[in-house]
Design a protein around this motif. Structure first.
Motif, PDB file in Angstrom:
ATOM      1  N   TYR A  46      -3.899  -3.057  -4.710  1.00  0.00           N
ATOM      2  CA  TYR A  46      -4.296  -3.028  -3.298  1.00  0.00           C
ATOM      3  C   TYR A  46      -5.801  -2.782  -3.195  1.00  0.00           C
ATOM      4  CZ  TYR A  46      -5.137  -1.153   1.357  1.00  0.00           C
ATOM      5  OH  TYR A  46      -5.665  -0.908   2.597  1.00  0.00           O
ATOM      6  N   THR A  47      -6.415  -3.486  -2.313  1.00  0.00           N
ATOM      7  CA  THR A  47      -7.875  -3.495  -2.053  1.00  0.00           C
ATOM      8  C   THR A  47      -8.613  -4.470  -2.964  1.00  0.00           C
ATOM      9  OG1 THR A  47      -8.508  -1.702  -3.550  1.00  0.00           O
ATOM     10  CG2 THR A  47      -7.968  -1.079  -1.266  1.00  0.00           C
TER      11      THR A  47
ATOM     12  N   HIS B 286      -4.798   4.276   1.381  1.00  0.00           N
ATOM     13  CA  HIS B 286      -3.703   3.305   1.322  1.00  0.00           C
ATOM     14  C   HIS B 286      -2.967   3.381   2.663  1.00  0.00           C
ATOM     15  CE1 HIS B 286       0.212   1.604   0.120  1.00  0.00           C
ATOM     16  NE2 HIS B 286      -0.454   1.016  -0.848  1.00  0.00           N
ATOM     17  N   PRO B 287      -2.380   2.266   3.107  1.00  0.00           N
ATOM     18  CA  PRO B 287      -1.661   2.301   4.394  1.00  0.00           C
ATOM     19  C   PRO B 287      -0.643   3.442   4.496  1.00  0.00           C
ATOM     20  CG  PRO B 287      -1.889   0.029   3.666  1.00  0.00           C
ATOM     21  CD  PRO B 287      -2.453   0.887   2.561  1.00  0.00           C
ATOM     22  N   SER B 288      -0.084   3.873   3.376  1.00  0.00           N
ATOM     23  CA  SER B 288       0.887   4.971   3.440  1.00  0.00           C
ATOM     24  C   SER B 288       0.247   6.310   3.061  1.00  0.00           C
ATOM     25  CB  SER B 288       2.058   4.679   2.503  1.00  0.00           C
ATOM     26  OG  SER B 288       1.593   4.588   1.164  1.00  0.00           O
TER      27      SER B 288
ATOM     28  N   THR C  32      -7.687   3.536   5.440  1.00  0.00           N
ATOM     29  CA  THR C  32      -8.967   2.907   5.821  1.00  0.00           C
ATOM     30  C   THR C  32     -10.164   3.580   5.158  1.00  0.00           C
ATOM     31  OG1 THR C  32      -9.441   4.154   7.847  1.00  0.00           O
ATOM     32  CG2 THR C  32      -8.137   2.099   8.079  1.00  0.00           C
ATOM     33  N   LEU C  33      -9.939   4.701   4.473  1.00  0.00           N
ATOM     34  CA  LEU C  33     -11.039   5.264   3.691  1.00  0.00           C
ATOM     35  C   LEU C  33     -11.549   4.209   2.701  1.00  0.00           C
ATOM     36  CD1 LEU C  33     -12.626   7.883   3.270  1.00  0.00           C
ATOM     37  CD2 LEU C  33     -11.014   8.496   1.467  1.00  0.00           C
TER      38      LEU C  33
ATOM     39  N   HIS D   2      -2.109  -6.726  -2.195  1.00  0.00           N
ATOM     40  CA  HIS D   2      -1.371  -6.388  -0.970  1.00  0.00           C
ATOM     41  C   HIS D   2      -1.087  -4.891  -0.996  1.00  0.00           C
ATOM     42  CE1 HIS D   2       2.258  -6.204   1.611  1.00  0.00           C
ATOM     43  NE2 HIS D   2       1.761  -7.270   2.199  1.00  0.00           N
ATOM     44  N   PRO D   3      -0.935  -4.249   0.162  1.00  0.00           N
ATOM     45  CA  PRO D   3      -0.660  -2.805   0.157  1.00  0.00           C
ATOM     46  C   PRO D   3       0.498  -2.411  -0.756  1.00  0.00           C
ATOM     47  CG  PRO D   3      -1.159  -3.497   2.382  1.00  0.00           C
ATOM     48  CD  PRO D   3      -1.160  -4.746   1.533  1.00  0.00           C
ATOM     49  N   SER D   4       1.453  -3.303  -0.952  1.00  0.00           N
ATOM     50  CA  SER D   4       2.566  -2.957  -1.836  1.00  0.00           C
ATOM     51  C   SER D   4       2.375  -3.526  -3.252  1.00  0.00           C
ATOM     52  CB  SER D   4       3.877  -3.478  -1.248  1.00  0.00           C
ATOM     53  OG  SER D   4       3.832  -4.896  -1.152  1.00  0.00           O
TER      54      SER D   4
END
Lengths: 132, 132, 132, 132
Positions: free
Chosen positions: D80-81, C74-76, C81-82, D74-76
């Motif tokens: 997500y993904t 996850h971006p956080s 990018t895994l 979205h990442p939030s």
């Protein structure tokens, strides 16, 4: 293609494969080539998974059994390279297009893992459950 | 390839297909093999979509009609496996390269869904609208 | 992963989904991430097919449940990018890694189509059939 | 999705784009995410072709407009993904799921090439032709 119909086909196909002493993969698609159900019998080679899928895909995308498709998508057939379309198709038997009694395409079944003759026989026995 | 030209071709192709009583997909590409316009007539098998695209792609990428391509991209032709390049091409008729009266390639059209002879005839009628 | 075990999981998952009044896809992979069995319940949106597969794929490829994978992919997270490796993975719940009582990974299950909480609950009920 | 309906949508979308002075691609898919019709207006950047297709694909595969999909993929968001599934989806507006008055999904439209606000407006005007 209802899941209940697909499951009945899987059960019939697996029973026939066991009776013949072979191990196969069985793929069932809906009329738009999307997966409905799939099983791989214990011991089937891994490469067979995609073959079963592609046989079913070939049958439903062109509304013909993959054994018939083989006659036109062959170097000596009228549409050589047809098997190169749609992500790669299969020009040998084991994929059957499935229709209602009125002739409407409802999906397809692909069987792979035994010899082609047995794959075709298993697919037909599975398809017959739709008539019951 | 102007969209207005592509739409005129689609209209002529669809009208001819209806006159012949067949259902086809029609794909029109520009000179760089990018899509300009596409239609699928009601009832065409889903596998035909990609075939129409690949016929058009074959024609424009090699500046020759797909029926001519078939003579070289075939196990018995002089450039066997050429049909396996560019993501897979089609070695049978129904794709036409489109040129200006000066011979400049402006795009291509691919027709699929009827017998190959009819696909070719429909494509030629569509292409003729460019001359008007 | 035996087919008989996979079918028991599919049956338990489908029964629980029906009890909850939801429609899901259920994908079961072996320890090498190859398909063993799959079903799509009637009415599940088509996009869910691949989500179920990717949840199962995520779980078995990294030996962790997809809900846990979500914390790092996850971006956080610590390995942002895994989730983009291995053809695209899923960073939300519904995929479970399956192990023997000794801790050996034997495969995975992915459930998708309901809310994430229900997908996870259904997957756990299916996985519990392995303990019987 | 009938071709006649798709063509009416294309005509309405193109007319509105011309009125706004923008150039867009318009992709129309059936309920199983297969192409029915497509046009690219003269001058639209080539990258937009796939964006229009993916917007339409996102909408029909998940039975929601791509602008709504954006909130969960979205990442939030809670999934997500999700946008990494099904060959890559689009998490911004311009793709609309199309339904009958009874709520049955019949396909989708994707518009891309203008600003997102205009893409969405054009798609809605096209979709409204289905109500006539």
């Amino acid at each position: 293609m209802k899941l209940s119909s697909a499951k009945a086909m899987l059960a019939a196909a697996q029973a026939e494969a066991e009776r013949l002493g072979v191990t196969v993969c069985i793929s069932i698609l809906d009329a738009a080539a999307w997966p409905v159900a799939f099983i791989r019998m214990d011991g089937a080679p891994l490469g067979v998974i995609d073959v079963a899928n592609k046989k079913a895909r070939t049958a439903v995308l062109f509304h013909m059994n993959s054994a018939d498709f083989a006659k036109i998508g062959h170097p000596s057939g009228e549409a050589y390279t047809l098997e190169n379309t749609n992500g790669g198709l299969t020009s040998f038997g084991g994929g059957l297009v499935l229709k209602t009694s009125e002739g409407t395409v409802i999906g397809s079944i692909g069987v792979s893992g035994a010899c082609t003759e047995d794959d075709i026989a298993i697919a037909h026995i599975a398809a017959n459950t739709l008539l019951a």
